[in-house]
Design a protein around this motif. Sequence first.
Motif: not given
Lengths: 649, 270
Positions: A124-143
């Motif tokens: 998601l971070l890789e494509i975050s530049r071309s997905c301007p609407k994406l604001e928050y990413i929540f994750f389950d496994d912190p590893r």
Amino acid sequence: MKLDPKLDTFPKLLFNRKLLTPDQAAIREKDFGIWQTWTWTEVADEVRLLACALAASGFQRGDKLAIVGDNRPRLYWGMAAAQSLGGIPVPLYQDSVAQEMEYVINHADIRFALVEDQEQVDKLLEISRSCPKLEYIFFDDPRGLRHYSIDKLQSYEQLAEIGQRFDKENPDYFMTELNKGAGSDISVILYTSGTTGHPKGVILTFENILVTVINSIEFDKLTDKEQCMAYLPMAWVGDHIFSYAQSYVAGFCVSCPESAQTVMHDMQEIGPTYFFSPPRIFENILTTVLVRMEDASWIKRKMFDYFINVAKRCGVQILQKESVGIVDRALYAIGNLLVYGPLKNTMGFSRLRVAYTAGEAIGPEIFQFFRSLGINVKQLYGQTEASVYITVQTDNDVRADTCGIPFPDVDVKISEAGEVLYKSPGVFQSYYKNPEATLQTRSSDGWVSTGDAGYFDDTGHLKIIDRVKDVGRLTDGTLFAPKFLENKLKFFPQIREAVTFGDERDYAGAFINIDLDAVSNWAERNNVSYASYQELAANPQVYAMIRNCIEQTNADLAKDSEIAGSQIKRFLILHKELDADDGELTRTRKVRRRIISERFDSLISALYSQSDRGYIENEVTFEDGRKGMMSADLEIQDVQTFDHMQKVS
Amino acid sequence: MEDTAFQSYETERAREFKDYILEVDGVYVSFGGVKALQNVGFSVYTGEIFSIIGPNGAGKTSMLNVISGFYKASSGTIKFDGNDRTTASPERVASMGFARTFQNIALFKGMSTLDNIMTGRIVKVKNNFLKEALYFPARNQEVAQREFVERIIDFLEIQSIRKTPVGKLPYGLQKRVELGRALAMEPKILLLDEPMAGMNLEEKEDMARFVLDVNDEFGTTVVLIEHDMGVVMDISDHVVVLDHGERIAYGVPDEVRTNKDVIRAYLGEQ
């Protein structure tokens, strides 16, 4: 059971479960080698916290929450949390590459994403530049995510804290929002993997899903005592209905495996009573069993062969409570003690009451194998657009080559072109932001085109032959149904995938993918050495083995006058496995014919020439996303065909 | 392009190190007339990934064996956390917080993955013989150790082979189990002897990922020997290059990469 207007959304059903069966297990996950269990009360509390945290981050009614990852309880809770706030969960295929996700995330206007682990976060971070609407990413496994210091990237633990605070400050917020939900609201948007073009977002409302699910629970008499495994992609409608919707309505417990590789083992521990899978899983199980039996000791092998033959003779009849001779019945009982019982136990099918195979036609031999062991596998024909169910087989009326009778409340008819059409309460609202496609698929009077060619036989069972656009004819007019041939070929454990050609050709030809597990095992036992998949696939002995399989298929085809002409005359073994990353298969591993015929154009020409070799060079994508060129010079062999033998009357 | 919420993602995190955990100074090792190591010295910072590289026969494994106490240096000193430990035995070194893997896998082939990793916990078991003979102390100990091992299994993503005898596993997975056993010792320094040797590209990348994750999650200092320059340069903080038992370069990967002696050692005279 009718749709209760007070319980017309999944969050409402969840909080009703908390009242009805507060301490009963709702979901399990194997973690650190131990099954962890959450009761309905615990699930309801988790969902409440998660929803409050979403609200605190600015999640509004109508917002979409992308869900990406393997089947994990927290991801399922994410769905319910989004729905509690009037939001819409959009599960994505977890093995999609970043670019595929980018399309869906932009198309569905996704602002929030709940993902499993670092792998998905990185995508998601890789494509975050071309997905301007994406604001928050929540994750389950912190590893591995410890050092990502980004504000709007938050762990599940952080979310729980935020949720707790928000809930304390706004104690009435959650229940008010939850009660605003109505059955006519959008419940979920499921992107279909699609054999052509971009994926389409199928919009289903709570009513669509709930009416269908309530019917299905009555149909199979499901109770809150069922056990079921959640192991199929969450983005697939099958998983959404079976592991989420039915569990919330019927109140049964769903178990999430430890990892994708441990599913078979975890299933053995859980012993599901209710099971759903595409034919591929059954094929894999059968291949594993056959391969392992070849390694078994002489006496076990003999026993297996003998009793499997007994089962073939009378197993299905016994399962369907038909009359069977006393000798066979006794032999079957012994077989059950010595072979079928232990076998079912290793497969995790000991307690199985109802199992469905759907998604694709299953090879009749595979199907009968499982039924003959006393496993109640039935076929179901469904689509995302129908909230799964279109036709289904009833317990005592199961046949290998049909998809059963129309499901309660579903009308099915065949168009003049031979296409299957249906109408039901489960029919989708529309494709998200794609009115043209909606119009093409669903007519103004509500009939939905499936794109499948089929017909009703004399007993009222629906038979699907193939995709309407794929059914063709050879130049001499013989019917050519590629999938039918391919399924026959894929029954052989040595063959993993087959692609057949024949439409408007003089004869049928085939590409074969060998099954690496089965063939490498054979190679080991026969002292055949090889260094790579490519080398093994080109081995002359492997060719001979596959030719033998095709000849057996041809002999089988020769028995049926309709298709005797479509016997396979020439074949080759591909040097690489067909792969979804190269676009050759869909994410649910269906063959994409158009792309394959483009990519392997030179091989197809060779297949229909006099030449006994074909050369191919094309680009392949490795697992890490890098690309490279791969070339091969492949052998093409002729196969014996048989004359159609008229039955002597 | 529009600004997104995740712009800051691309800034590399800076790694800063303060104290030395391991100081090797003027070490000589010889076998009869063969001088395996001659006056080798370097220092490893706490928390870094440090690599020892060099062509075949350069003395890399000898260096690792000296660090782990298998070989005795004929002269020179090795300091751990500032204290001299040059003459310590392998057992003593292990209990100080060193764990290692071997170039040619040294696992118990007939035992399961779980049991193999469990053996790594031996240094951490506090019970004595008498306590082990009693039910409750033994059980509690077993549960505690098993939990730790399960965390490692989860970390290395080897759940599916938990009960498989390691002799049946492919090479790449055996290497991973060996890493698991080393991790079970909760080491302060992890010594890896060619963890990626004989692996294909995908397995190498997986292994590199695990090494980085170990360093990241547990803060373990990693000293690794590697043949494959590419991987080493990507993941190491500092590198020492040996050739014919002598140190020919020492520093951060970028310096080492362009060092003339290193290029000569690897590619031969131009």
